[in-house]
Design an enzyme around this catalytic site. Sequence first.
Site, PDB file in Angstrom:
ATOM      1  N   LEU A 264       3.521  -9.368  -1.002  1.00  0.00           N
ATOM      2  CA  LEU A 264       2.889  -8.837   0.215  1.00  0.00           C
ATOM      3  C   LEU A 264       1.372  -8.887   0.068  1.00  0.00           C
ATOM      4  CD1 LEU A 264       5.006  -5.763   1.327  1.00  0.00           C
ATOM      5  CD2 LEU A 264       5.314  -8.170   1.788  1.00  0.00           C
TER       6      LEU A 264
ATOM      7  N   GLN B   2      -8.993  -7.898 -10.504  1.00  0.00           N
ATOM      8  CA  GLN B   2      -9.670  -6.712  -9.966  1.00  0.00           C
ATOM      9  C   GLN B   2      -9.282  -5.471 -10.769  1.00  0.00           C
ATOM     10  OE1 GLN B   2     -10.096  -5.671  -5.647  1.00  0.00           O
ATOM     11  NE2 GLN B   2      -8.301  -4.428  -5.980  1.00  0.00           N
TER      12      GLN B   2
ATOM     13  N   ASP C 257      -3.567  -7.886  -7.588  1.00  0.00           N
ATOM     14  CA  ASP C 257      -4.974  -8.228  -7.817  1.00  0.00           C
ATOM     15  C   ASP C 257      -5.297  -7.910  -9.271  1.00  0.00           C
ATOM     16  OD1 ASP C 257      -5.781  -9.123  -5.174  1.00  0.00           O
ATOM     17  OD2 ASP C 257      -5.333  -7.081  -4.563  1.00  0.00           O
TER      18      ASP C 257
ATOM     19  N   HIS D 283       0.838  -1.205   0.000  1.00  0.00           N
ATOM     20  CA  HIS D 283       0.000   0.000   0.000  1.00  0.00           C
ATOM     21  C   HIS D 283       0.875   1.258   0.000  1.00  0.00           C
ATOM     22  CE1 HIS D 283      -2.700  -2.998   2.082  1.00  0.00           C
ATOM     23  NE2 HIS D 283      -3.498  -2.559   1.131  1.00  0.00           N
TER      24      HIS D 283
HETATM   25  O1  PAF Z   1      -8.021  -4.366  -3.170  1.00  0.00           O
HETATM   26  C1  PAF Z   1      -8.684  -3.993  -2.186  1.00  0.00           C
HETATM   27  O2  PAF Z   1      -8.167  -3.722  -1.110  1.00  0.00           O
HETATM   28  C2  PAF Z   1     -10.189  -3.891  -2.323  1.00  0.00           C
HETATM   29  O3  PAF Z   1     -10.701  -4.872  -3.152  1.00  0.00           O
HETATM   30  C3  PAF Z   1     -10.685  -2.484  -2.760  1.00  0.00           C
HETATM   31  C4  PAF Z   1     -10.197  -2.139  -4.158  1.00  0.00           C
HETATM   32  C5  PAF Z   1     -10.203  -1.441  -1.771  1.00  0.00           C
HETATM   33  C6  PAF Z   1     -12.220  -2.461  -2.791  1.00  0.00           C
HETATM   34  O4  PAF Z   1     -12.774  -2.761  -1.540  1.00  0.00           O
END
Ligand code: PAF
Length: 273
Positions: free
Chosen positions: A181, A150, A147, A34
Site C-alpha cells: 500500500l 527513511q 520506507d 497508516h
Molecule cells: O513517510 C511519510 O509520510 C513522510 O516522509 C513523513 C515521515 C510524514 C515526513 O514528512
Amino acid sequence: MKIISNPIELKNYLKNKKETIGFIPTMGALHEGHISLIRKAREENELIVVSIFVNPTQFLKGEDLDRYPSKDEADKKICEMSEVDVLFFPHKKDIYCDDEVSLLAPKVRGYVLEGTSRPAHFDGVLTVVMKLLNIVNPTKAYFGKKDAQQLNLISLMVKQMFMSVAIIAVDTVRESDGLALSSRNVYLDADERKEALKISTSLHLAHKMISQNILSSTEIKKAMRKCLSPLEIAYVEILNRDFEPIDEVIIKNTVVLVEVKVGTTRLLDNIWL
Ligand code: PAF
C-alpha cells in the site's frame, strides 16, 4: 477527536499530560498502512496523536508536490474511526519560515538508494520529523518498514541527536495480490497496476531463493532484475539492517530493497529477513 493546527497550542495541550503518547506522522491520503500504524500505537500507548502535513521540503523541484493526493475530509474520518485523540493539521506557515535552521542527512547513508535520484530529499524528511517530534514529544513514534531508508535515517537521527523518543518499525501492509500500500498507488492506471505487481513478485522470488539457501547477493539481485524487466529500475539492493551492502544474505539481518518507476510513478518496496 481534537484537531489542532498551531504547534504551540499543541505543545501546550500535551505539556501536562501524564499519559504515554504514541505519534504517527503522515502526509495524509491515509490508507490501511497508516491505520495499522495507528492500531499498533493504540496497543502500546494511552494517547494517540496523528499529524497530517504534506512536507514541501522533502519534494524536489519537478516532483509530485502539487499533485500529491489530498483527502482531508476522508483522512479526518479515518482518524476519528481509528480513535485518534489529537489530529495535528498544520499549514506550511505554522511549520516553516523564510530563513530556516535545517538538518542535513548523513553524506553516505542519505545519498544512496532513494537519495541517489532524490538528493536532499532526506534533509527535508529529517528536518520535518525533528520539528514534529519536538512539538509532540511522544513516548513512541511509528513508521512503516516500507520506507526502510527513511526509517533507518530517522532512527539514526534520534540516536545521534540523543533524543529520547522510541522509534517503532511497523510491517508493510499489502493488497491481497501483494502490492504494497502507498498513497502513490492512486497514480497507477490498470495496466501500470498490473506491471507494479512485478515488484512484490521479485521480492517473493528473493525470499524463495534465500529459503533454498541461495544467499549470494549478486545471484539474487540478478534474478530479481530479470523478474522486474522491462520496468525502469532505480535500484535493487541487498543490505544489512545498518544499511550496509552485504555479499551474502545474513538471516535476521538483511533487507532486500527495490525501487522502480511504473509509468511516471516511483514505487518502493522491501522485505526484511
Ligand atoms: O513517510 C511519510 O509520510 C513522510 O516522509 C513523513 C515521515 C510524514 C515526513 O514528512
